[in-house]
Design a protein around this motif. Structure first.
Motif, short mmCIF file in Angstrom:
data_model
loop_
_atom_site.label_atom_id
_atom_site.label_comp_id
_atom_site.label_asym_id
_atom_site.label_seq_id
_atom_site.Cartn_x
_atom_site.Cartn_y
_atom_site.Cartn_z
N GLN A 87 73.97 86.67 46.79
CA GLN A 87 73.02 86.12 47.78
C GLN A 87 72.18 86.93 48.47
OE1 GLN A 87 74.60 82.84 50.15
NE2 GLN A 87 75.61 81.68 48.26
N PRO A 94 60.42 81.46 54.67
CA PRO A 94 61.20 80.56 53.72
C PRO A 94 60.38 79.61 52.88
CG PRO A 94 61.85 79.96 55.92
CD PRO A 94 60.92 81.25 56.15
N ASN A 97 59.13 81.49 49.52
CA ASN A 97 60.28 81.98 48.65
C ASN A 97 61.57 80.98 48.82
OD1 ASN A 97 58.99 84.27 47.31
ND2 ASN A 97 59.30 85.33 49.08
N SER A 98 62.29 80.96 47.74
CA SER A 98 63.57 80.21 47.81
C SER A 98 64.78 81.11 48.25
CB SER A 98 63.89 79.54 46.57
OG SER A 98 64.32 80.45 45.39
N ALA A 99 65.87 80.81 48.26
CA ALA A 99 67.15 81.56 48.25
C ALA A 99 67.13 82.49 47.35
CB ALA A 99 68.31 80.91 48.68
N HIS A 100 67.68 83.48 47.38
CA HIS A 100 67.68 84.70 46.24
C HIS A 100 69.23 84.48 45.76
CE1 HIS A 100 64.18 85.58 48.31
NE2 HIS A 100 64.12 86.97 47.88
N LEU A 118 64.57 84.27 42.52
CA LEU A 118 64.29 83.63 43.58
C LEU A 118 62.99 82.85 43.01
CD1 LEU A 118 61.28 85.18 45.52
CD2 LEU A 118 63.14 86.98 44.65
N PHE A 119 62.76 81.54 43.56
CA PHE A 119 61.55 80.71 43.19
C PHE A 119 60.50 80.90 44.18
CE2 PHE A 119 65.20 78.64 41.30
CZ PHE A 119 64.91 78.66 40.14
N ARG A 120 59.37 80.64 43.86
CA ARG A 120 58.21 81.12 44.70
C ARG A 120 57.17 79.77 44.58
NH1 ARG A 120 54.09 83.70 42.45
NH2 ARG A 120 54.54 83.31 40.61
N PHE A 121 56.47 79.67 46.04
CA PHE A 121 55.79 78.46 46.23
C PHE A 121 54.33 78.93 46.81
CE2 PHE A 121 60.30 77.67 46.43
CZ PHE A 121 60.38 76.42 45.71
N TYR A 127 55.61 74.40 43.59
CA TYR A 127 56.18 75.75 42.96
C TYR A 127 55.15 76.35 42.12
CZ TYR A 127 59.19 77.23 39.26
OH TYR A 127 59.69 78.01 38.30
N TRP A 130 58.74 82.20 39.66
CA TRP A 130 59.88 82.88 40.00
C TRP A 130 59.44 84.21 39.94
CZ3 TRP A 130 59.58 80.31 35.37
CH2 TRP A 130 60.22 81.06 34.29
#
Length: 178
Positions: A87, A94, A97-100, A118-121, A127, A130
């Motif tokens: 991780q 935060p 970006n989501s947790a990596h 990681l997911f991007r917002f 959303y 990624w």
């Protein structure tokens, strides 16, 4: 003649049974040896190094535009777990970006490879896709420092690769709680 044929048939049956048992034992031995070789590998000293990256690391990350121009820097924590997963917790907002999550493997000697996702917002929390970062990492001989570099590829929510790659570089020191 009949008795001789019976004796020869009995001897052939015993011989076939012995050959079957010998074949089974031979196959079992070969499988056991192949499994042991796969676990140990051709270089036991190299294999002993593969888990040295396991642990928690304080990391300084620098994001460049792949031409070497630094875009921004931030600290992070990298965690490499036994079994090849890990991780990343960046000191970034935060909400964007989501947790990596990552996977890693030993490349040989003091070198490792990793890939993280990681997911991007967007600013409204929607959303938008990624990012996948592939990296090469080299750990110091005493296993207390490492450095690496990689390439970040950005995808939209439909999986299309966007033309906005970046190239992170990073240095880390083992986190010991001190």
């Amino acid at each position: 003649a009949r008795r001789r044929n019976q004796r020869e048939n009995a001897q052939m049956k015993r011989l076939n049974r012995v050959l079957r048992i010998a074949t089974i034992l031979l196959i079992g031995t070969l499988v056991t040896q192949a499994t042991a070789f796969a676990q140990i590998g051709p270089d036991a000293s190299s294999n002993a190094r593969q888990g040295r990256i396991v642990g928690l690391w304080d990391v300084d990350v620098s994001i460049t535009n792949c031409d070497g121009v630094e875009l921004f820097k931030f600290p992070a924590m990298h965690k490499f777990e036994r079994g090849g997963t890990g991780q990343v917790v960046p000191a970034t907002n935060p909400a964007s970006n989501s947790a990596h999550m990552l996977v890693w493997s030993h490349a040989g000697g003091n070198d490792y490879q990793s890939a993280m996702k990681l997911f991007r917002f967007d600013p409204d929390g929607n959303y938008i896709g990624w990012t996948v970062v592939t990296s090469e990492i080299s750990i110091s001989e005493d296993a207390n420092e490492y450095e690496g570099s990689g390439v970040a590829e950005v995808f939209d929510k439909d999986g299309f690769l966007l033309p906005i790659a970046s190239c992170p570089t990073f240095t880390g020191t083992r986190f010991t709680g001190e």
